[in-house]
Every structure is written in structure tokens, then in C-alpha cells.
Design an enzyme around this catalytic site. Structure first.
Site, PDB file in Angstrom:
ATOM      1  N   PHE A   4      72.417 101.953  32.712  1.00 63.29           N
ATOM      2  CA  PHE A   4      73.593 102.669  33.218  1.00 63.29           C
ATOM      3  C   PHE A   4      73.920 103.842  32.310  1.00 63.29           C
ATOM      4  O   PHE A   4      73.888 103.722  31.078  1.00 63.29           O
ATOM      5  CB  PHE A   4      74.825 101.752  33.238  1.00 63.29           C
ATOM      6  CG  PHE A   4      74.739 100.601  34.193  1.00 63.29           C
ATOM      7  CD1 PHE A   4      75.209 100.713  35.493  1.00 63.29           C
ATOM      8  CD2 PHE A   4      74.206  99.383  33.786  1.00 63.29           C
ATOM      9  CE1 PHE A   4      75.152  99.639  36.364  1.00 63.29           C
ATOM     10  CE2 PHE A   4      74.144  98.307  34.650  1.00 63.29           C
ATOM     11  CZ  PHE A   4      74.615  98.438  35.946  1.00 63.29           C
ATOM     12  N   ASP A   5      74.245 104.977  32.929  1.00 64.58           N
ATOM     13  CA  ASP A   5      74.920 106.021  32.163  1.00 64.58           C
ATOM     14  C   ASP A   5      76.354 105.540  31.934  1.00 64.58           C
ATOM     15  O   ASP A   5      76.891 104.779  32.740  1.00 64.58           O
ATOM     16  CB  ASP A   5      74.915 107.323  32.961  1.00 64.58           C
ATOM     17  CG  ASP A   5      75.744 108.406  32.291  1.00 64.58           C
ATOM     18  OD1 ASP A   5      75.517 108.671  31.110  1.00 64.58           O
ATOM     19  OD2 ASP A   5      76.632 108.963  32.966  1.00 64.58           O
ATOM     20  N   LYS A   6      76.974 105.969  30.841  1.00 63.54           N
ATOM     21  CA  LYS A   6      78.344 105.504  30.562  1.00 63.54           C
ATOM     22  C   LYS A   6      79.398 106.335  31.296  1.00 63.54           C
ATOM     23  O   LYS A   6      80.105 105.830  32.166  1.00 63.54           O
ATOM     24  CB  LYS A   6      78.636 105.534  29.057  1.00 63.54           C
ATOM     25  CG  LYS A   6      80.051 105.024  28.712  1.00 63.54           C
ATOM     26  CD  LYS A   6      80.320 105.048  27.223  1.00 63.54           C
ATOM     27  CE  LYS A   6      80.693 106.433  26.734  1.00 63.54           C
ATOM     28  NZ  LYS A   6      82.037 106.876  27.152  1.00 63.54           N
ATOM     29  N   THR A   7      79.463 107.616  30.972  1.00 64.87           N
ATOM     30  CA  THR A   7      80.571 108.449  31.461  1.00 64.87           C
ATOM     31  C   THR A   7      80.464 108.687  32.963  1.00 64.87           C
ATOM     32  O   THR A   7      79.460 109.199  33.453  1.00 64.87           O
ATOM     33  CB  THR A   7      80.581 109.804  30.720  1.00 64.87           C
ATOM     34  OG1 THR A   7      80.654 109.555  29.323  1.00 64.87           O
ATOM     35  CG2 THR A   7      81.767 110.639  31.162  1.00 64.87           C
TER      36      THR A   7
END
Length: 835
Positions: free
Chosen positions: A520-523
Site C-alpha cells: 500500500f502507498d500511505k498518503t
């Protein structure tokens, strides 16, 4: 020093269907051959409705004006060399037939590219000097797949600029010809129209049954039963023979051919009843397969019918109802309560709640409010609470919206088009079955020929030997195998589209169903993507106002989400303070930004930035403040003016409320390793990952580092999905087994680049996507083993004489209908309840 320029691709190549066309490749190759041109390619920037031709060149060798002249002149020449055709055809009832038509089109002299989807969508690109639109249409008609309608708008050679701008403007005239088109389709579909194949199959069964019953009566001459059996041969073999001729002409031996050989052999033996039974069951099975596949296709096509036919528009101060095809960008449309919305746009007046489930899959209506007076009208900048999609349903309030897309380019229209294109893609299992059939069918023919010499080994009449060989031919025909995967893939894609998911074909559908790891990307993915500045810690001897003024001046010229948060909070805290002016603002990728204020060099960025650039080393109070804020889960930005540190800013992007439950549901679905990739420092990444229940977090990552992390995870887990926004994470998504983009309904780039697009900005659709894909994979495996198992049982049973032709056909066609019915279960799929 090299520079670049961009031109609207539609301006340079008005008739190009998309950026993958052969004419586009010819244009870019022609430009790159010019002296001074370094590179030419096509890209689609986020928020831009049309693709852009990007040309990189050396200004010292060729001027910008000359580049534009070359692009336009070369584009005009290329445009005249290529023709484009995009239309819908009748007569595509099975994926195999679509593949055969595509093969025939690509074999036509002068055709550069051709694609045929299982829904009957045909796109052809051809050289105008070598062939013509009429030649292509003639091939379609001779193949038995006549065009349903004439090509629309810019896709038709010779379309005028007005038609290109508004292809639906001729809709009223088109309606006048609907009856003629129906007659045309009826004529080419057969004597009974598009249901001719089913009716012929029923007539075959009826004549067979009548002949069999009359044959039981001694009062009825045998000639009557024989005539009825011959009639059954005609009705049952008519469409089978047509398809067999086409496949043999294409140098392919498929199931239709095997069945005809078996039926002909039965007739030679005098077993007309068994041959007629074979054709009756086979033709009924084919007709029911076509119905089942049509049902799955109609589930997708029903999406296109969600948008209304007309819209109430205000023009010149008056309200008028016009066809949706006549709407133009910038028109003001009035949406009455409880009516469907006709076009994409944004709210200018009124408040209401809108049911967006048809597009985004959100189960709860979303509140809509007018766009702010200071908000940018660029499509990428329109906030979700003001954005409107065609085909969604307005609630109790009256809305006025401004149109941002033509009806043919609406989000809904693009979803339908992309799902249709995805159906033409072949899944890994289907590639296996196709390869298997190419080897298996000739092997069966060889086995049958060998069995014809069984009389040399065992003592039996040739009629018995021929009967056994024909029974084996029927038993070995892989009908169920051929339809098992396409029916499941088509049903899975249709169910996904109804649930707010765009899955780009059988490959991503199957891969998503078998993967065990997700990155997953965070932002903006696991977090809200709307950071707020929560902490301002000036260095010793520095006033808060000085720190904020410098940060405001620099960050106000950046479009980074963190910059926006700093600007918003700084303006609120500095109310009334005279602003500073920054110049020479330069981004330092993955680290921060630099600028000049009154001749002083300013640096704002992560702590790592100041260990990589020249200047004063970080002071103890700065490192202490940074460590304390990061331990609390803050993202930190250090500010330095010349050699003097001004302080540290702390920002926080809160995790989505749904993120932790989604992670738990994914784990329940069988995802065993989940990792978060972030550009934030490792401490912040660990804090967020721990709160959400992730297995691992990697911080301080540049875009290229995210790519390496995905490749590393693939090395450990074999298959991995990458979930991001479809733009900033595009390189990492491209290196994942499956790239998944969130919020794709509002982003052209996300919809175009991702393998799977979650149309709504809702992470909760991800477990649904994984569970649906897992169910699809299970059904594909069930169908594969069932179809191969039946063949494995029938072949030895017919060789030993345990089963005759009649029973073999019954079991054979029964298994075909069984796998299709099993696949159609996906249309009613519901996600299992969480424990």
C-alpha cells in the site's frame, strides 16, 4: 540544453482512436527522425481530458515554431494515410467467434490493427491506399457479423470537424433509421433475426422427436421418419456448418468440425437418429451458451443505459430539453429531484444527496454542495463533494451543474468501453485451454484415424469400428473446456463493474484471486491524504511569525499536499502579516524544496535533506524537536534560511477510519503479507503501520525505492498487488503483478493505467475485489477440472463401447451447460460477511 513542448493529439491527428494506434506510432517515429528532435511520445497528464503529443528537442538545432509546423504537417499526411473504423456488429455470440473475426480482419490486406471484443465492439485501423471502409464492412457482412450502426464521429474517415466535436449531434436523424437498422440486423441474423440459431436448434429437436415418435408406429412409412431426420440434420447443422467452414478456412480445427464429422459418420452408418440427436444437443448447447454469454454481456451494457436520453439545459436565459448527445462542455444543466444525471460535471447551485453506486459502488448517497468561488475549475481540482457523474441518481434537492465532459467521454461511458475492451483480453487459464485445444483436437483426429484400423486387431465389422471411432470423436470434443473460462471471466468482469470496480481483463481478475501479498502507498490510500499542520516549533531565538512567513512564501508556490497544508495553516496564524515573496523555487525530488527570499537561500524539507546538501549541520534543538514529533507520528519539515535554522513544522495525515477494518478483512480473505510504502520517515511509517495492523512498513522511500520494494516483495511472494493513486505510484504499480488505483472515477490517468480501478475513493471496495476474484478463480478451476474430467471419463468409455454416441452427446452437452451455469453464479456474487 534540451527542452520540450506539448500539443493536443486530437489537433495533430483528429481521427486517431487512441494513443496506441499505428498512426500515432508512425507520427512519433517520423518526428524522431528529424534533426534536433530527441524524442516524441504521447502522454495523458492527470486532469487533461485528451492525450498530449510531447516532443523533446534541442532549441539550438530546431525551433519551437518548426516543431509545431512539422507535427501538424506530418500529422495531416499520416491522417490521410490511415483510416479508422469503430462500430458494433451483430452475430458475435461466443469469445471464440470474436477471436476468429479478429484473425480474419488482421489478415485483410491493408489492415494495420484490429480488435474485436466478446460484446461485438470492433475497431479497425487501416491504410487508405490499400483498403477501404467498404472493404472492411464487406468482410464483416460476409463473415456473418454485419455492422449494427454506422461508425460514429471522428472514428469514421471523412468526418467533419463538427462531427468530431459532437458525434452525437446527429442522434435525432439516427433514430429515424432505427427501424431500417433492425431490418438489416434481422436480415443478416437469419430468417428469425438474431434468435435464428436458437429457433433452428429447437426445430432440430422437434423434427428429431417427431421422427422418432412416428417411427414407433408401424402405420407410418419409414420415409417419413427419414425425411424428418434429414430436416433435423438441416436445422441442427446449418449454423454449425457455417462456423466450421470459417474455422477451416482460417486453418483451425475446432469443435464444430469434429461434431460435423461425427454426424456425417452416423449418417453413413445409417444411424440418422443418433446423428440428428448429436446435432440437436450440440446446437441447443451452442444456443444456450450464446444466451448465457449474452446475459453476462447485457449486465455490462445495462450500465450504458443508466444515463438518461435527454437533459434540461439553460441556454440564452431559457430552459430547453435536448438530447444528451447535444450537450456541450460548459453548458448549465438543471437536475430535478429523483432523476438520473445526464452528464459529468460539477455543482454550481443547490444542495442534494446523490446515489453514486452505479459508478463508484458506494452504498450510501453522497451529499453534494456547490463548488467554492475560489476553487479551480480544472477537472483534477474539483472536490469530491461538488463532482457529479453521468448515470447517478439525484436525491431530494434541485441541482444546477456545469458540464465538464461530452456524453461519449463521461466516466460511465469510459467504464463501459474499457470493460468491453477487457473482455477481449485472454486470461492465463484461457491461454492454456487455447494451447491445449490446438494440440488436443489434432490428437483426437489422429486417434480416430487409428481406431478406424481396429478391425485389424479385433474381429468386428467395419460399421462397428466406424461407430466406435465416431463415438470417441464426440466424447473427445472439448466444448465445455472451450466455454468454461470465458464464461467465468465475462461474468466476473460484469459483477465487478456493477460493484464499482473496473478490472482490465481476465489476467488481472485471475491474478488478483491468487495473490498473497499487497503493498500500500500511505498518503491518500491508507490515510485521508489531507494532512494538517499541527505543530510549529521555532528554533532558539526565532519568532514563530518569521518561521511561518518564510514557509508560507516558499510553499505557496508548490502543489504538493504537504505544501497546501502548510500554506493553509500559516495564513490562518499570520492573519494581517505582510507576506514575503519567494523566487527561483526548485523542487528537490523526495526531499523538499529550495528558493530565494531577498537574496537568501531557503531550504525546506525532510531532515535527510540537510545531511545531503552543503551548509550548516543540523543543530541539537532541531534534531530533538524532529525526533519528538516523529515519535508522535508527525511528518516533519525543517526550515533553514542561509546558514540559520528557523525551526521545525509538524504535519499529520490521519489514517482512514476504514483502513484497519479493511486490513483485517483482507487477512481473513487470505492475504498473508501486507506492507506499507511511504516517503515519510521510518518512525512515522512504523507508527501508522502499527496502528493499522500491517506486517511491515518501509519509510524514506523515493519513487524508485518503491519500485525496488515491490520487486523485492514479488521475489519473496511471487505475486503482489500495489495499491496507490494511479499517478504518483504508477512506476511501482507497473512493476506489481496487479496495479490497483483508488478514486479512479475522478482520474483519467488512474483509470487508464491501473489493472484494477476502484472507482470510488473507498478502500472498503478492495476486500470485495479480492473476494470476487478469488471466487472467480475457484469457479474457473472448477470448470476446468469438470470439463477435462468429463472428457477423461468419456474417451475410455466410448473406446470400450460402454457408452454410445447418444449418451456421449447427452453427457457432453450437459457438462457444457453445467460449467456455464456455474460461471453465471458470479453475476449474483455477494461478499461473505466478516466474522
Amino acid at each position: 540544453m534540451a527542452t520540450d513542448t506539448q500539443l493536443d493529439l486530437r489537433t495533430v491527428l483528429p481521427e486517431a482512436l487512441d494513443e496506441q494506434d499505428a498512426c500515432v506510432r508512425t507520427l512519433t517515429s517520423g518526428l524522431q527522425a528529424r534533426e534536433g528532435v530527441i524524442n516524441a511520445h504521447v502522454k495523458r497528464p492527470d486532469g487533461t481530458e485528451t492525450a498530449q503529443l510531447c516532443v523533446h528537442f534541442e532549441p539550438g538545432l530546431i525551433s519551437l515554431g518548426r516543431i509545431r509546423e512539422l507535427a501538424l504537417s506530418l500529422g495531416a499526411r499520416v491522417d490521410s494515410d490511415f483510416g479508422h473504423l469503430s462500430l458494433e456488429v451483430a452475430g458475435i455470440s461466443r469469445p471464440a467467434r470474436a477471436q476468429l473475426l479478429e484473425q480474419r480482419l488482421r489478415g485483410l490486406d491493408g489492415v494495420a490493427e484490429a480488435h474485436v471484443s466478446a460484446t461485438g465492439s470492433v475497431t479497425v485501423e487501416y491504410f487508405t491506399e490499400r483498403t477501404s471502409e467498404e472493404t472492411v464492412k464487406d468482410l464483416l457482412t460476409r463473415f456473418g457479423t454485419p455492422p449494427r450502426t454506422s461508425p460514429a464521429g471522428p472514428h469514421a474517415p471523412g468526418a467533419s470537424p463538427d462531427e468530431a466535436a459532437a458525434p452525437e449531434a446527429a442522434a435525432p436523424e439516427a433514430e429515424a433509421h432505427d427501424h431500417k437498422r433492425e431490418e438489416h440486423d434481422h436480415k443478416h441474423g437469419g430468417i428469425f433475426g438474431e434468435r435464428s440459431e436458437l429457433i433452428f436448434a429447437i426445430l432440430c429437436a422437434l423434427t428429431l422427436a417427431t421422427g422418432f415418435l412416428l417411427g414407433l408406429s408401424p402405420a407410418v412409412p419409414d420415409a417419413v421418419s427419414t425425411a424428418l431426420y434429414i430436416a433435423a440434420y438441416f436445422f441442427g447443422g446449418y449454423y454449425t456448418l457455417k462456423e466450421a467452414i470459417q474455422t477451416v478456412m482460417a486453418k483451425r480445427f475446432e469443435i464444430d468440425f469434429l461434431m460435423l464429422v461425427a454426424a456425417a459418420g452416423a449418417a453413413v452408418l445409417g444411424d440418422l437418429a443418433e446423428g440428428a440427436l448429436l446435432l440437436a444437443l450440440f446446437s441447443i448447447g451452442h444456443a444456450l451458451e450464446s444466451y448465457a454469454m449474452g446475459r453476462a454481456r447485457r449486465a455490462i451494457q445495462a450500465l450504458a443505459e443508466l444515463a438518461p436520453d435527454t437533459a434540461i439545459v439553460r441556454r440564452d436565459g431559457t430552459e430547453q430539453e435536448i438530447p444528451v448527445g447535444e450537450l456541450q462542455i460548459g453548458d448549465t444543466v438543471i437536475i430535478k429531484p429523483n432523476t438520473r444525471i445526464p452528464s459529468d460535471g460539477y455543482v454550481t447551485i443547490g444542495q442534494s444527496s446523490v446515489d453514486q453506486s452505479a459508478v463508484t459502488g458506494e452504498s450510501i448517497p453522497v451529499d453534494k454542495t456547490p463548488i467554492g468561488p475560489q476553487t479551480s475549475r480544472k477537472e483534477a481540482d474539483i472536490p469530491a463533494e461538488s463532482r457529479i457523474y453521468a448515470g447517478t441518481v439525484n436525491g431530494p434537492g434541485v441541482l444546477e451543474i456545469e458540464v465538464t465532459r461530452l456524453s461519449k467521454d463521461s466516466t460511465l461511458a469510459r467504464v463501459v468501453r474499457m470493460v468491453s475492451e477487457a473482455q477481449a483480453q485472454i486470461s492465463p487459464t484461457q491461454r492454456f485451454t487455447d494451447r491445449f485445444q490446438r494440440v488436443f483436437v489434432p490428437a483426437v483426429l489422429i486417434l480416430v484415424v487409428v481406431l478406424l484400423f481396429a478391425g485389424l486387431v479385433i474381429d468386428e465389422p467395419f460399421s462397428a469400428t466406424l461407430y466406435r471411432a465416431l463415438a470417441v470423436l464426440v466424447a473427445a470434443s472439448p466444448c465445455a473446456l472451450a466455454i468454461s473460462t470465458p464464461s467465468a471471466v465475462l461474468s466476473g468482469l460484469a459483477r465487478a463493474a456493477r460493484g464499482g470496480l473496473l478490472i482490465k481483463g481476465g489476467g488481472p481478475l485471475e491474478n488478483l484471486g491468487t495473490l498473497r501479498a499487497i503493498a500500500f502507498d500511505k498518503t491518500g490510500t491508507l490515510t485521508e491524504g489531507k494532512p494538517e499542520m499541527t505543530d510549529v516549533e521555532p528554533a532558539a531565538g526565532v519568532k514563530e511569525s518569521e518561521l511561518l512567513s518564510v514557509a508560507l512564501a516558499v510553499e505557496s508556490q508548490s502543489d504538493h499536499p504537504l505544501a497546501s497544508a502548510i500554506v493553509t495553516a500559516a495564513r490562518a496564524r499570520l492573519d494581517g502579516t505582510a507576506p514575503l515573496t519567494a523566487s527561483a523555487v526548485t523542487s528537490i525530488t523526495g526531499r523538499g524544496v529550495s528558493a530565494l527570499i531577498e537574496g537568501e537561500r531557503i531550504h525546506i524539507g525532510k531532515q535527510q535533506l540537510f545531511t545531503e546538501i552543503d551548509g550548516t549541520a543540523l543543530t541539537k534543538d532541531i534534531t530533538d524537536s524532529t525526533a519528538r514529533l516523529e515519535a508522535a507520528g508527525r511528518t516533519t519539515m525543517v526550515v533553514r534560511s542561509g546558514s540559520r535554522y528557523l525551526g521545525v513544522l509538524g504535519l499529520m495525515d490521519t489514517p482512514r477510519d476504514t483502513a484497519a477494518p479493511v486490513i483485517a478483512r483482507l487477512r481473513q480473505a487470505g492475504i498473508r503479507h501486507m506492507i506499507m510504502l511511504s516517503g515519510d520517515n521510518q518512525t512515522v511509517a512504523d507508527a501508522v503501520a502499527g496502528k493499522l495492523g500491517l506486517d511491515e512498513a518501509r519509510g524514506d522511500l523515493l519513487p524508485e525505492d518503491k519500485v525496488k520494494a515491490v520487486i523485492d516483495l514479488r521475489g519473496r511472494e511471487e505475486k503482489v498487488a500495489m495499491v496507490g493513486d494511479g499517478v504518483n505510484d504508477a512506476p511501482a504499480m507497473a512493476n506489481a503483478t496487479v496495479g490497483i488505483a483508488m478514486g479512479a472515477a475522478g482520474s483519467d490517468v488512474a483509470m487508464e493505467t491501473a489493472d484494477v480501478a476502484l472507482m470510488g475513493d473507498d478502500l472498503e471496495r478492495l476486500p470485495f475485489a479480492v473476494n470476487l476474484s478469488r471466487q472467480s478463480s475457484r469457479i474457473i478451476r472448477q470448470n476446468l477440472w469438470a470439463s477435462l474430467g468429463v472428457v477423461a471419463i468419456l474417451i475410455p468409455a466410448t473406446i470400450t463401447g460402454t457408452i454410445g454416441i447418444g449418451l456421449a452427446v447427452l453427457i457432453h452437452e450437459g457438462s457444457t451447460l453445467l460449467v456455464v451455469a456455474n460461471a453465471l453464479r458470479l453475476l449474483a456474487y455477494r461478499e461473505p460477511k466478516t466474522k
